[in-house]
Design a protein around this motif. Structure first.
Motif, mmCIF file in Angstrom:
data_model
loop_
_atom_site.group_PDB
_atom_site.id
_atom_site.type_symbol
_atom_site.label_atom_id
_atom_site.label_comp_id
_atom_site.label_asym_id
_atom_site.label_seq_id
_atom_site.Cartn_x
_atom_site.Cartn_y
_atom_site.Cartn_z
ATOM 1 N N SER A 178 24.118 60.985 59.474
ATOM 2 C CA SER A 178 25.243 60.226 60.307
ATOM 3 C C SER A 178 26.373 60.979 60.518
ATOM 4 C CB SER A 178 25.735 58.963 59.444
ATOM 5 O OG SER A 178 26.438 58.207 60.286
ATOM 6 N N LEU A 179 27.083 62.018 59.674
ATOM 7 C CA LEU A 179 28.103 62.607 60.106
ATOM 8 C C LEU A 179 27.668 63.498 61.352
ATOM 9 C CD1 LEU A 179 29.970 63.159 56.823
ATOM 10 C CD2 LEU A 179 30.903 62.029 59.064
ATOM 11 N N LEU A 180 26.739 64.246 60.955
ATOM 12 C CA LEU A 180 26.347 65.210 62.102
ATOM 13 C C LEU A 180 25.840 64.528 63.369
ATOM 14 C CD1 LEU A 180 23.552 67.141 59.725
ATOM 15 C CD2 LEU A 180 25.877 68.082 60.475
ATOM 16 N N GLY A 181 25.638 63.608 63.311
ATOM 17 C CA GLY A 181 25.220 62.662 64.739
ATOM 18 C C GLY A 181 26.552 62.346 65.356
ATOM 19 N N TRP A 182 27.521 61.813 64.619
ATOM 20 C CA TRP A 182 28.536 61.739 65.119
ATOM 21 C C TRP A 182 29.451 62.814 65.687
ATOM 22 C CZ3 TRP A 182 28.862 57.084 66.474
ATOM 23 C CH2 TRP A 182 28.576 55.839 65.829
ATOM 24 N N VAL A 183 29.381 64.005 64.780
ATOM 25 C CA VAL A 183 29.879 65.305 65.263
ATOM 26 C C VAL A 183 29.314 65.646 66.478
ATOM 27 C CG1 VAL A 183 30.130 67.620 64.785
ATOM 28 C CG2 VAL A 183 30.628 66.001 63.132
ATOM 29 N N GLU A 184 27.960 65.465 66.840
ATOM 30 C CA GLU A 184 27.341 65.914 67.778
ATOM 31 C C GLU A 184 27.749 65.194 69.108
ATOM 32 O OE1 GLU A 184 25.061 68.603 70.224
ATOM 33 O OE2 GLU A 184 25.477 68.565 67.884
ATOM 34 N N GLN A 196 27.151 57.130 76.948
ATOM 35 C CA GLN A 196 28.049 57.572 75.964
ATOM 36 C C GLN A 196 29.659 57.128 76.215
ATOM 37 O OE1 GLN A 196 27.481 61.640 74.862
ATOM 38 N NE2 GLN A 196 25.444 61.380 74.119
ATOM 39 N N SER A 197 29.649 56.934 77.718
ATOM 40 C CA SER A 197 31.138 56.667 77.944
ATOM 41 C C SER A 197 31.772 55.359 77.404
ATOM 42 C CB SER A 197 31.104 56.337 79.243
ATOM 43 O OG SER A 197 30.390 55.517 80.011
ATOM 44 N N ASP A 198 31.048 54.270 76.930
ATOM 45 C CA ASP A 198 31.566 53.140 76.341
ATOM 46 C C ASP A 198 31.784 53.465 74.810
ATOM 47 O OD1 ASP A 198 28.935 53.575 75.625
ATOM 48 O OD2 ASP A 198 28.539 51.174 75.545
ATOM 49 N N ILE A 199 31.492 54.607 74.196
ATOM 50 C CA ILE A 199 31.641 55.068 72.796
ATOM 51 C C ILE A 199 33.038 55.760 72.782
ATOM 52 C CG2 ILE A 199 31.135 55.853 70.643
ATOM 53 C CD1 ILE A 199 28.235 55.604 71.696
ATOM 54 N N THR A 200 34.180 55.166 72.505
ATOM 55 C CA THR A 200 35.532 55.835 72.410
ATOM 56 C C THR A 200 35.570 56.955 71.316
ATOM 57 O OG1 THR A 200 36.426 54.263 70.908
ATOM 58 C CG2 THR A 200 36.447 53.744 73.385
ATOM 59 N N CYS A 201 36.387 57.837 71.277
ATOM 60 C CA CYS A 201 36.697 58.657 70.278
ATOM 61 C C CYS A 201 37.364 57.951 68.893
ATOM 62 C CB CYS A 201 37.554 59.750 70.486
ATOM 63 S SG CYS A 201 36.950 60.890 71.901
ATOM 64 N N GLU A 202 37.962 56.652 69.124
ATOM 65 C CA GLU A 202 38.462 56.251 68.000
ATOM 66 C C GLU A 202 37.245 55.592 67.239
ATOM 67 O OE1 GLU A 202 39.597 56.002 70.998
ATOM 68 O OE2 GLU A 202 41.611 56.801 70.715
ATOM 69 N N LYS A 203 36.223 55.020 68.031
ATOM 70 C CA LYS A 203 34.986 54.364 67.395
ATOM 71 C C LYS A 203 34.292 55.431 66.591
ATOM 72 C CE LYS A 203 31.529 51.764 66.590
ATOM 73 N NZ LYS A 203 31.499 50.573 65.552
ATOM 74 N N ILE A 204 34.319 56.666 67.100
ATOM 75 C CA ILE A 204 33.419 57.717 66.478
ATOM 76 C C ILE A 204 34.067 58.278 65.186
ATOM 77 C CG2 ILE A 204 32.892 60.137 66.481
ATOM 78 C CD1 ILE A 204 32.361 59.829 69.613
ATOM 79 N N LEU A 205 35.608 58.173 65.412
ATOM 80 C CA LEU A 205 36.411 58.834 64.125
ATOM 81 C C LEU A 205 36.196 57.653 63.077
ATOM 82 C CD1 LEU A 205 39.350 60.405 65.832
ATOM 83 C CD2 LEU A 205 37.545 61.414 64.535
ATOM 84 N N GLU A 207 33.808 55.724 62.419
ATOM 85 C CA GLU A 207 32.348 55.879 61.936
ATOM 86 C C GLU A 207 32.347 57.100 60.764
ATOM 87 O OE1 GLU A 207 30.156 53.696 61.471
ATOM 88 O OE2 GLU A 207 30.867 52.161 63.119
ATOM 89 N N MET A 208 32.950 58.088 61.331
ATOM 90 C CA MET A 208 32.735 59.342 60.609
ATOM 91 C C MET A 208 33.644 59.065 59.246
ATOM 92 S SD MET A 208 33.271 62.323 63.407
ATOM 93 C CE MET A 208 33.494 63.703 62.223
ATOM 94 N N GLU A 209 34.814 58.387 59.443
ATOM 95 C CA GLU A 209 35.711 58.014 58.194
ATOM 96 C C GLU A 209 34.991 56.968 57.239
ATOM 97 O OE1 GLU A 209 39.891 56.189 56.903
ATOM 98 O OE2 GLU A 209 39.287 56.075 59.068
ATOM 99 N N SER A 210 34.210 56.296 57.832
ATOM 100 C CA SER A 210 33.317 55.340 56.997
ATOM 101 C C SER A 210 32.052 56.021 56.288
ATOM 102 C CB SER A 210 32.511 54.229 57.556
ATOM 103 O OG SER A 210 31.557 53.469 56.853
#
Length: 412
Positions: free
Chosen positions: A202-208, A222-231, A233-236
């Motif tokens: 999951s982390l590799l996917g979010w990093v990509e 992908q424009s509707d997925i914000t960097c805050e959302k990605i971060l 999910e990565m934190e989770s």
């Protein structure tokens, strides 16, 4: 105070009382064999003595001519010559004059006297007396037949045979112990890889996705997925990794015990699977029922959650074609002073013939399974939390129910 040694990993261990009982039964068996052997041996010696008494009387009768000719020959042929034990006749002074069943040259008088002395130590010689005057005419010494002599060593042979069986049993026990140990570590390695693999992927996917977001900020859907959302999910996923590491770190050591809200632990486990359930099982429905608002027990939150997750995972994989219902219920049982976590699914069930084996480390019916989930859950519940994990029932495609019972308080 809980002893730390109580949480060491054990493999097919037998209780001390079980070992002592096994040794006691073995010794009792050997003692019984010795008793039977000695009884048979004593009976045969008594039989020999009766034959020698008859021989002594016949000899006395022959000397006094009370029995003559053919009668004496018949008795001698039928009784004396058929005796299979060693016999030595002596005169009144104890000098050997005749013997049977002794392979000694007549010229070797020293050896005959040694055998005579040994016979005297084994049994009392029988005197031959004249019927008319009661005068002693000589003595008859007799010993043990070869068969009776061998009976002396039978208990030793039986004891050696028993030791051999015990040794072979010990080797088989060690073989099973080694195989179980291999299964444990292989299963732990695979479980670790599986547990770590999901959040890492999951982390590799979010990093990509984050790279694409930085390089191509306006790229399509992908424009509707914000960097805050990605971060977030990565934190989770990082928190999940941290939880996994802590869980494995607690195996084999005394866990930190605190008061745990059972409903909260179960709710988080169900939420975890609802969010990450594979597409293949997307039609599985989770039902939750918390019969009390707060159920508090002493325990370790991470480990209890791990046990619940293993049971939920087992229920998910039991649902054929990715369809089914999984019911999770929590309640308290005032009669046993414990909290119950009950997990029921309507999957393919567990055949009756293997229900007693499902908690054995390394036992699995899955092609890709390694047989660690249920055994690990049972260890967490019973050895770390003084509780009980049991299979209540299993009816294929109706219901299969597991129950975790956790004491509400621990007696010190």
């Amino acid at each position: 105070m809980v002893k730390k040694d109580a949480f060491r990993i054990k493999y097919y261990t037998r209780s001390v009382s079980g070992r002592l009982a096994f040794i006691f039964v073995g010794l009792l068996f050997i003692g019984l064999l010795i008793y039977i052997t000695e009884t048979v041996r004593s009976t045969l010696l008594e039989h020999n003595k009766r034959i020698m008494n008859s021989y002594a009387r016949l000899w006395a009768l022959a000397i006094t001519e009370a029995v003559r000719g053919e009668e004496l020959n018949i008795i001698f042929e039928e009784i004396i010559k058929k005796a299979d034990f060693p016999i030595i006749q002596t005169d009144v002074d104890g000098e050997p004059i005749a013997w049977r069943n002794i392979n000694v040259s007549p010229r070797d008088s020293a050896k005959i006297k040694r055998i005579l002395k040994r016979m005297a130590s084994q049994s009392t010689p029988i005197p031959v007396r004249s019927g008319e005057y009661g005068r002693t005419l000589g003595y008859i010494y007799f010993g043990e037949s070869r068969f009776v002599s061998l009976l002396r060593y039978l208990p030793v042979g039986e004891f050696i045979l028993l030791l051999l069986f015990l040794y072979l049993g010990f080797l088989e026990y060690e073989r099973k112990k080694t195989r179980e140990l291999q299964n444990i570590w292989l299963g732990m390695a695979r479980e670790s890889a599986h547990q770590l693999g999901t959040p890492i992927s999951s982390l590799l996917g979010w990093v990509e996705l984050l790279k694409n977001k930085i390089n191509k900020p306006e790229s399509g859907s992908q424009s509707d997925i914000t960097c805050e959302k990605i971060l977030a999910e990565m934190e989770s996923d990082i928190q999940t990794l941290d939880t996994i590491v802590k869980r494995f770190g607690k195996i084999g050591s005394a866990p930190e015990i605190e008061m745990v809200n059972v409903n909260e632990v179960v709710s988080e486990a169900v939420k975890y699977f609802r969010k990450r359930i594979p597409t293949l099982y997307s039609k599985i429905e989770f039902l939750e029922r918390y019969e009390e608002e707060h159920i508090i027990v002493p325990g370790n939150k991470l480990l209890i959650g791990w046990a619940v997750e293993n049971l939920l995972k087992n229920s998910i994989e039991a649902c054929d074609k990715g369809e089914g219902e999984i019911m999770v219920v929590t309640r308290t049982n005032s009669a046993d002073n414990c909290a119950n976590i009950i997990i029921t699914d309507n999957g393919r069930g567990i055949p009756g013939g293997i229900q007693k084996k499902i908690f054995t480390p390394g036992f699995t019916t899955k092609k890709r399974g390694w047989g660690l989930g249920l055994s690990l859950a049972k260890r967490i519940v019973e050895e770390y939390h003084r509780g009980k994990l049991e299979l209540l029932e299993s009816k294929p495609y109706e219901r299969t129910t597991f129950r975790i019972s956790l004491p509400i308080s621990w007696a010190e």
